[in-house]
Scaffold this motif. Structure first.
Motif, PDB file in Angstrom:
ATOM      1  N   LEU A 151      53.281  29.295  37.099  1.00  0.00           N
ATOM      2  CA  LEU A 151      52.201  28.335  36.869  1.00  0.00           C
ATOM      3  C   LEU A 151      51.216  28.765  35.784  1.00  0.00           C
ATOM      4  CD1 LEU A 151      51.367  27.451  40.589  1.00  0.00           C
ATOM      5  CD2 LEU A 151      52.660  26.062  38.960  1.00  0.00           C
ATOM      6  N   CYS A 152      51.327  30.016  35.307  1.00  0.00           N
ATOM      7  CA  CYS A 152      50.350  30.526  34.339  1.00  0.00           C
ATOM      8  C   CYS A 152      50.282  29.699  33.052  1.00  0.00           C
ATOM      9  CB  CYS A 152      50.645  31.989  34.021  1.00  0.00           C
ATOM     10  SG  CYS A 152      50.075  33.141  35.296  1.00  0.00           S
ATOM     11  N   GLY A 165      41.530  32.428  37.307  1.00  0.00           N
ATOM     12  CA  GLY A 165      41.618  32.244  38.755  1.00  0.00           C
ATOM     13  C   GLY A 165      43.015  32.487  39.278  1.00  0.00           C
ATOM     14  N   LEU A 166      44.014  32.066  38.509  1.00  0.00           N
ATOM     15  CA  LEU A 166      45.400  32.293  38.907  1.00  0.00           C
ATOM     16  C   LEU A 166      45.733  33.780  38.906  1.00  0.00           C
ATOM     17  CD1 LEU A 166      47.572  30.237  39.731  1.00  0.00           C
ATOM     18  CD2 LEU A 166      48.515  30.429  37.427  1.00  0.00           C
ATOM     19  N   ARG A 167      45.210  34.481  37.916  1.00  0.00           N
ATOM     20  CA  ARG A 167      45.428  35.933  37.865  1.00  0.00           C
ATOM     21  C   ARG A 167      44.723  36.636  39.034  1.00  0.00           C
ATOM     22  NH1 ARG A 167      49.133  38.624  35.254  1.00  0.00           N
ATOM     23  NH2 ARG A 167      47.683  40.340  34.938  1.00  0.00           N
ATOM     24  N   LEU A 168      43.556  36.141  39.431  1.00  0.00           N
ATOM     25  CA  LEU A 168      42.892  36.689  40.612  1.00  0.00           C
ATOM     26  C   LEU A 168      43.768  36.492  41.840  1.00  0.00           C
ATOM     27  CD1 LEU A 168      40.367  37.839  42.068  1.00  0.00           C
ATOM     28  CD2 LEU A 168      39.546  35.477  42.258  1.00  0.00           C
ATOM     29  N   ALA A 169      44.342  35.298  41.983  1.00  0.00           N
ATOM     30  CA  ALA A 169      45.224  35.022  43.122  1.00  0.00           C
ATOM     31  C   ALA A 169      46.455  35.915  43.087  1.00  0.00           C
ATOM     32  CB  ALA A 169      45.635  33.545  43.111  1.00  0.00           C
ATOM     33  N   MET A 170      46.992  36.173  41.891  1.00  0.00           N
ATOM     34  CA  MET A 170      48.149  37.063  41.783  1.00  0.00           C
ATOM     35  C   MET A 170      47.793  38.467  42.249  1.00  0.00           C
ATOM     36  SD  MET A 170      49.818  35.838  38.154  1.00  0.00           S
ATOM     37  CE  MET A 170      51.095  37.084  38.191  1.00  0.00           C
ATOM     38  N   GLY A 171      46.608  38.938  41.895  1.00  0.00           N
ATOM     39  CA  GLY A 171      46.175  40.248  42.367  1.00  0.00           C
ATOM     40  C   GLY A 171      46.036  40.295  43.875  1.00  0.00           C
ATOM     41  N   LEU A 172      45.502  39.220  44.446  1.00  0.00           N
ATOM     42  CA  LEU A 172      45.336  39.169  45.902  1.00  0.00           C
ATOM     43  C   LEU A 172      46.675  39.228  46.626  1.00  0.00           C
ATOM     44  CD1 LEU A 172      42.548  36.431  46.117  1.00  0.00           C
ATOM     45  CD2 LEU A 172      42.300  38.842  46.738  1.00  0.00           C
ATOM     46  N   GLY A 233      58.351  35.241  36.626  1.00  0.00           N
ATOM     47  CA  GLY A 233      58.386  34.458  37.856  1.00  0.00           C
ATOM     48  C   GLY A 233      59.790  34.279  38.390  1.00  0.00           C
ATOM     49  N   LEU A 234      60.742  33.993  37.504  1.00  0.00           N
ATOM     50  CA  LEU A 234      62.129  33.800  37.942  1.00  0.00           C
ATOM     51  C   LEU A 234      62.734  35.099  38.478  1.00  0.00           C
ATOM     52  CD1 LEU A 234      63.398  31.476  35.064  1.00  0.00           C
ATOM     53  CD2 LEU A 234      62.942  30.833  37.439  1.00  0.00           C
TER      54      LEU A 234
END
Length: 488
Positions: A151-152, A165-172, A233-234
């Protein structure tokens, strides 16, 4: 009675890749080295984790339209002549075709958000893995980060803060992955193979770094920057079902394990996650606390050598971007080889009773200690000698490989029942990864010899905290490892 199944073939291959001879029975499908499959898939998973984590550092160069003019905040007196000459040359603007007009501060926010999320969940990730199941936790972690990676490109098109925000979620979601793997290895590693299995599994960090730094550039050149995120991702989504199909929580649960291998791992039958954690005892354990501060110094030096070294080699020493990338790539490759070597050496010394386990930990940490401290000093003394500085950077990176077989084994040495929880808590020391770049930037602005001060400070931190670790390290199982069985 029947031909070997594909799963059996994978298992035998995993044993061979782990450096063991599958043997005649294995060739006849009679002896499956399932623990080697776990280590191999763990190594691949860690590599994919690191690729998804760090490949954005290369992709963002092609994403941003306005170039971030290379700057050297140090005073002109310290800049090497080669760097001064190189700064005056022309060249093709690598950002010319970028499509996003983001400021340098915004790109910094995007790159840094991952690590804030990662820091938040890694400390709690080990406890999550022990309560939910380490196998499922790691699968969910990488699977979710794979989906977020896909989704990046879409998030980048919406707004830079959406990507942040997406990168923050990836870290979480990635935070619990490594503590979960430690928890699994504590149950799947034979005592005489522990260091080797941990070193091989977590050498995936170095493989992932090599692919992220080297392979991402090729992907951008051939297919465009979006494919960097899509490939990561894949890969994560392809790895997840393999992991779930071939790995189990413990040897007793695996349908393909042989009686011989189960007997070999019988010493781990009592290694099971506990529901209650003896927090007061953990926080009073000096060896555990020393491992936390060792992680702090190790992550500080690692950040100095990976995050800051390319800028130092290019802007200060005068190497081209391509040449500085080669130096870092060689250093990472050497670190990978030495990580495997240190693991094998550790297990060999313990298996042959050459040294006690605690003295093996001290010996190998001292080797890395000497390599790192002397190399950081050498970088300062070498001044503008390009070859010498490059060699010292590579040697220092090789020294960091001892971390995998010393303080990072503390959770399994001290309390294998709480290996996931302890490895997550040791991750608190990762704050060094944030602090080192911030302090280095401050030194470059405020001091005439900012780079020299940065490397000397890194060496001093590693020296002082390393002495503490060497003196207080222990490798015996703590009584609170059996906290649930203690009659209070």
């Amino acid at each position: 009675m029947s031909a070997c199944s594909p799963a059996t073939t994978v298992v035998i291959a995993g044993a061979a890749l782990a450096g063991r001879n599958p043997g005649r029975n294995s060739a006849e499908c009679g002896s499956l080295q399932t623990r080697h499959v776990l280590v191999f898939l763990g190594m691949v998973g860690v590599a994919v984790d690191y690729f998804v984590r760090y490949s954005i550092s290369v992709a963002i160069v092609a994403m941003v339209a306005n170039p971030h003019t290379p700057t050297n905040a140090t005073h002109d007196q310290e800049i090497c002549p080669a760097a001064v000459n190189a700064s005056g040359g022309g060249g093709v603007d690598p950002h010319a075709e970028g499509e996003y007009d983001w400021s340098e501060e915004m790109t910094g926010v995007i790159l840094g958000m991952f690590f804030w999320g990662y820091f938040i969940t890694k400390a709690a990730g080990g406890r999550i893995a022990e309560l939910v199941g380490a196998r499922r936790t790691m699968a969910a972690s990488l699977g979710a980060s794979g989906l977020l990676s896909l989704l990046c490109p879409t998030a980048a098109g919406i707004h830079p803060l959406a990507l942040a925000g997406l990168r923050l979620a990836m870290g979480l979601v990635q935070g619990p992955a490594f503590p979960a793997l430690y928890s699994l290895l504590s149950r799947w590693s034979a005592p005489e193979e522990l260091a080797t299995m941990v070193a091989v599994a977590f050498s995936g960090m170095l493989l992932g770094n090599m692919v992220a730094l080297g392979g991402s550039g090729l992907v951008v050149e051939w297919f465009g920057w979006r494919w960097v995120f899509w490939v990561g991702g894949l890969l994560a989504l392809a790895w997840t079902p393999l992991w779930l199909a071939l790995v189990r929580e413990s040897p007793e649960e695996h349908p393909w394990i042989t009686p011989e291998e189960k007997r070999l791992l019988a010493a781990n039958l009592d290694v099971k996650p506990r529901r209650r954690v003896p927090w007061s005892r953990v926080l009073r354990c000096w060896t555990f606390l020393a491992a936390v501060v060792a992680e702090f110094s190790g992550s500080w030096v690692a950040a100095l050598l990976t995050t800051e070294a390319p800028t130092f080699l290019t802007n200060q020493i005068g190497l081209s971007l391509q040449s500085s990338g080669y130096v870092c790539l060689v250093g990472t490759a050497v670190s990978y080889v030495f990580a495997i070597f240190y693991g094998k050496l550790s297990d060999f010394l313990i298996r042959r009773d050459c040294l006690t386990k605690v003295n093996v930990r001290r010996l190998l940490y001292t080797v890395g200690f000497v390599l790192i401290c002397s190399s950081l000093m050498g970088i300062v003394l070498a001044k503008c000698d390009v070859v010498a500085v490059s060699v010292f950077v590579v040697v220092a990176m090789a020294g960091t490989s001892t971390n995998m077989v010393t303080y990072q084994l503390a959770p399994m040495d001290l309390a294998p029942n709480y290996a996931g929880t302890l490895s997550g808590l040791i991750g608190i020391g990762n704050i060094g990864s944030f602090a080192a770049p911030l302090v280095t930037s401050k030194l470059l602005v405020d001091l005439e010899n900012g780079w020299s001060a940065a490397f000397l400070l890194g060496g001093a931190i590693y020296f002082l905290l390393g002495i503490l670790y060497i003196f207080v390290v222990r490798a015996d199982i703590e009584p609170w490892n059996y906290y649930d069985e203690i009659d209070e």
